[in-house]
Design a protein around this motif. Structure first.
Motif, mmCIF file in Angstrom:
data_model
loop_
_atom_site.group_PDB
_atom_site.id
_atom_site.type_symbol
_atom_site.label_atom_id
_atom_site.label_comp_id
_atom_site.label_asym_id
_atom_site.label_seq_id
_atom_site.Cartn_x
_atom_site.Cartn_y
_atom_site.Cartn_z
ATOM 1 N N ALA A 175 0.833 -1.209 0.000
ATOM 2 C CA ALA A 175 0.000 0.000 0.000
ATOM 3 C C ALA A 175 0.863 1.253 0.000
ATOM 4 O O ALA A 175 0.620 2.196 -0.756
ATOM 5 N N GLY A 176 1.874 1.287 0.867
ATOM 6 C CA GLY A 176 2.716 2.476 0.969
ATOM 7 C C GLY A 176 3.546 2.730 -0.271
ATOM 8 O O GLY A 176 3.685 3.875 -0.719
ATOM 9 N N THR A 179 1.145 4.066 -2.914
ATOM 10 C CA THR A 179 0.741 5.436 -2.600
ATOM 11 C C THR A 179 1.847 6.412 -2.946
ATOM 12 O O THR A 179 1.610 7.455 -3.578
ATOM 13 N N CYS A 331 -0.196 3.968 5.947
ATOM 14 C CA CYS A 331 -0.128 2.679 5.256
ATOM 15 C C CYS A 331 0.615 1.669 6.125
ATOM 16 O O CYS A 331 1.276 0.760 5.627
ATOM 17 N N GLY A 545 -4.496 0.274 2.719
ATOM 18 C CA GLY A 545 -4.049 -0.989 3.287
ATOM 19 C C GLY A 545 -5.156 -1.635 4.085
ATOM 20 O O GLY A 545 -6.340 -1.307 3.940
ATOM 21 N N GLY A 568 -3.670 2.324 -2.850
ATOM 22 C CA GLY A 568 -2.553 3.264 -2.836
ATOM 23 C C GLY A 568 -2.536 4.160 -4.051
ATOM 24 O O GLY A 568 -2.252 5.361 -3.955
#
Length: 609
Positions: A175-176, A179, A331, A545, A568
């Motif tokens: 997710a991070g 993003t 995240c 997330g 993300g």
């Protein structure tokens, strides 16, 4: 008074020990752990300088990690060597809690001395810090607050400020990463902060969970390009390729799988399956991203209901950093940033009355989907041995599991706090794995089949499924998904079943559950509202997330990682709109939804692998 405080994770050479940062929020620090699968690991070593010769008292902060279950054994014992000579005390043999174990007094000569941690077992001994003082009556503090201040006395590094960022992303899992890249490619200056040295979270070589879920889905079929760029080829990528075998993408996937068939192993495969280097390479190629690895966010600064900055601590060297930002994205999985900021959140299962979900329980409770520590054993040419483990979970012919691999369903911690009690949750998983393996290899009626097998890998970084869920302006429910409730801000599309895990209880087994069963409710693809991706009470906080705004039941479908990657992408695109318009995340829905829809339709520019 001469005193020296040595953080174990600061050792210049950590040898075969590993840095474990998972419990910083509960015990205040990273620590070194001897994760040797029953074989003692190489010594960790460092050099310190003593100003004056004399008698010194030695304290070592450690714990007996099995004592809360059985105080008669201490599998994590180790020695401290000073100039290659062991102290008389054997460490890791006392209390279950983290504490300062008395190492006695020793004569030291002024000058440089070598300190080493010498593992005696390979069974997860752990050391947080060593304190050496010429004041024999002084005992270092052990409670969380006092110890934190005590550490700071010996770590005088100035706090570094890294300037202002358009978007600060906390958490470098799928997710991070998505993003950060999405925001960066759309004009945002991004800081990506991750508490491990390796990126990828559950999809890293440290945890080894494959990427699941379908990408390139309607209504925004461009979403999914990023995970297709930096994510490893695997089971679901191959499955999608078979649906359209003539495309260039599919041909490339078939070529890779033919050359490396092991990449079809979804969970618990070889380390190379999870493409750690590719993730790092992709992020480093982004000129708008500043990457901060081994950095754990410990505090936030706020102005009213807005976050203005976060403070991070390096998990190896305790340097402190300040990251100022206009927008922030949580995240982290456990919603650590949102929790520190005072964001509204939930944990556990909501009641049927609260959510009107058919699968919800009649009464709310704290059950969560658990944590998996996957593992596998491999065949060797020669016969192998493994020690008896009387301190581990004890098995017999009826309760043991004749396995050479533990997959997703080896799961623990269903009723525990996944954010604050992760060390205990992970340690119980280790006791299960070691105890089961010891029994089937040494004592079971079928032990002959395991005589050439040895444990090859066990994850010591916990693979979590569920913890805190931050609350947005919309809280997605099972009813929304099953009834295909339309929202005008539909964004990423979830395709995975509503897949919920429950503990399995065995007859004649009195320990906590360690296996799970999956209850799956198939769904039609469903586009999740954008309003699930920002906090309802912290005005500049996004999330992506497993910590987004969903009920426990709805989490069952959105939690898989290719779906998470698309979250993300949406957050990154939304952050770019916020920057362009100088607005907060909520205003996109009320004023600039058309602009978000345009960006979602276009998707992210991607670089071909």
């Amino acid at each position: 008074m001469e005193s020296i405080f040595i953080e174990a994770e600061h050792f210049e050479d950590i040898g075969g020990w590993v840095v474990d940062q998972q419990s910083i929020v509960s015990m205040g620090s990273s620590y070194l752990m001897a994760h040797g699968l029953g074989i003692p690991v190489r010594d960790a070593k460092t050099i310190i300088t003593i100003k004056s010769s004399g008698m010194y008292k030695v304290w070592v902060r450690t714990r007996n990690w099995v004592a809360s279950w059985n105080n008669n054994y201490f599998p994590g014992k180790f020695q401290v060597l000073i100039n290659q000579k062991a102290l008389a005390t054997t460490f890791g043999t006392e209390d279950a809690a983290w504490h300062w174990q008395d190492g006695g007094e020793i004569q030291l000569e002024g000058g440089n001395i070598e300190i080493a941690l010498h593992d005696l077992t390979g069974f997860n001994g752990r050391c947080d810090a060593i304190f050496i003082t010429d004041e024999p009556a002084f005992v270092p503090p052990n409670d969380y607050s006092s110890l934190r201040l005590f550490r700071k006395k010996f770590n005088l590094s100035p706090i570094k400020e890294y300037g202002n960022f358009d978007l600060v992303v906390v958490g470098g899992g799928i997710a991070g990463i998505s993003t950060a890249i999405s925001a960066a490619r759309n004009g945002c200056k991004v800081a990506l902060i991750h508490d491990r040295e390796i990126l990828g979270g559950n999809n890293s070589s440290e945890v080894r969970v494959g990427l699941s879920g379908l990408i390139y889905q309607e209504p925004y079929s461009e979403l999914g390009r990023l995970v297709d760029e930096f994510g490893p080829i695997g089971h679901w990528t191959l499955w999608e390729a078979k649906k359209d075998p003539t495309s260039e993408r599919s041909k490339r996937i078939f070529e890779i799988i033919e050359k490396y068939p092991e990449k079809k192993i979804h969970n618990g495969g070889p380390a190379s399956n999870y493409e750690d280097a590719l993730k790092l390479q992709t992020l480093k190629a982004e000129k708008n991203i500043s990457l901060f690895l081994q950095t754990h966010v410990v505090a936030v600064t706020k102005d009213g209901d807005r976050i203005t900055a976060v403070r991070g601590v390096n998990c190896r060297y305790d340097e402190e950093y300040i990251f100022k930002g206009t927008y922030f994205a949580d995240c982290s999985g456990d919603a650590n940033l949102g929790f520190l900021a005072g964001a509204d959140y939930r944990v556990g299962r909501e009641s049927k009355e609260m959510t009107d979900e058919s699968s919800a329980p009649d009464e709310a409770d704290n059950l969560v989907m658990g944590t998996s520590c996957q593992w596998y054993a491999t065949a060797q040419e020669q016969e192998t041995s493994f020690p008896d483990c009387p301190w581990a979970v004890q098995f017999n012919e009826k309760t043991c599991k004749h396995k050479i691999k533990g997959d997703w369903n080896w799961e623990t911690g269903f009723f525990k706090d996944q954010a604050l009690d992760v060390e205990n949750i992970r340690d119980y998983a280790l006791r299960v794995i070691f105890g089961n393996w010891s029994f089937i290899k040494n004592n079971s009626k079928r032990s002959e089949r395991y005589k050439h097998y040895s444990l090859n890998w066990i994850a010591y970084i916990a693979g979590k499924r569920e913890s805190r869920r931050l609350l947005g302006d919309v809280i997605l429910t099972e009813t929304d998904i099953i009834n295909q409730i339309y929202y005008p801000d539909a964004s990423f599309t979830t395709t995975w079943s509503i897949d919920l895990h429950y503990p399995i209880y065995f007859d004649n087994f009195d320990e906590e559950p360690f296996l799970s069963r999956a209850v799956q409710h198939q769904i039609s693809p469903y586009a999740v509202p954008y309003r699930c991706l920002y906090s309802r009470n912290i005005t500049n906080l996004f999330m992506a997330g497993r910590n987004i705004s969903v009920t426990h039941i709805a989490l069952g479908t959105v939690r898989v990682m290719r779906t998470i990657s698309m979250m993300g992408e949406v957050v990154g695109l939304a952050a770019s709109i916020c920057k362009e318009r100088n607005i907060q995340p909520r205003e996109i829905y009320y004023k600039y939804l058309k602009h978000l829809i345009e960006k979602l339709s276009e998707g992210n520019k991607t670089h071909k692998k």
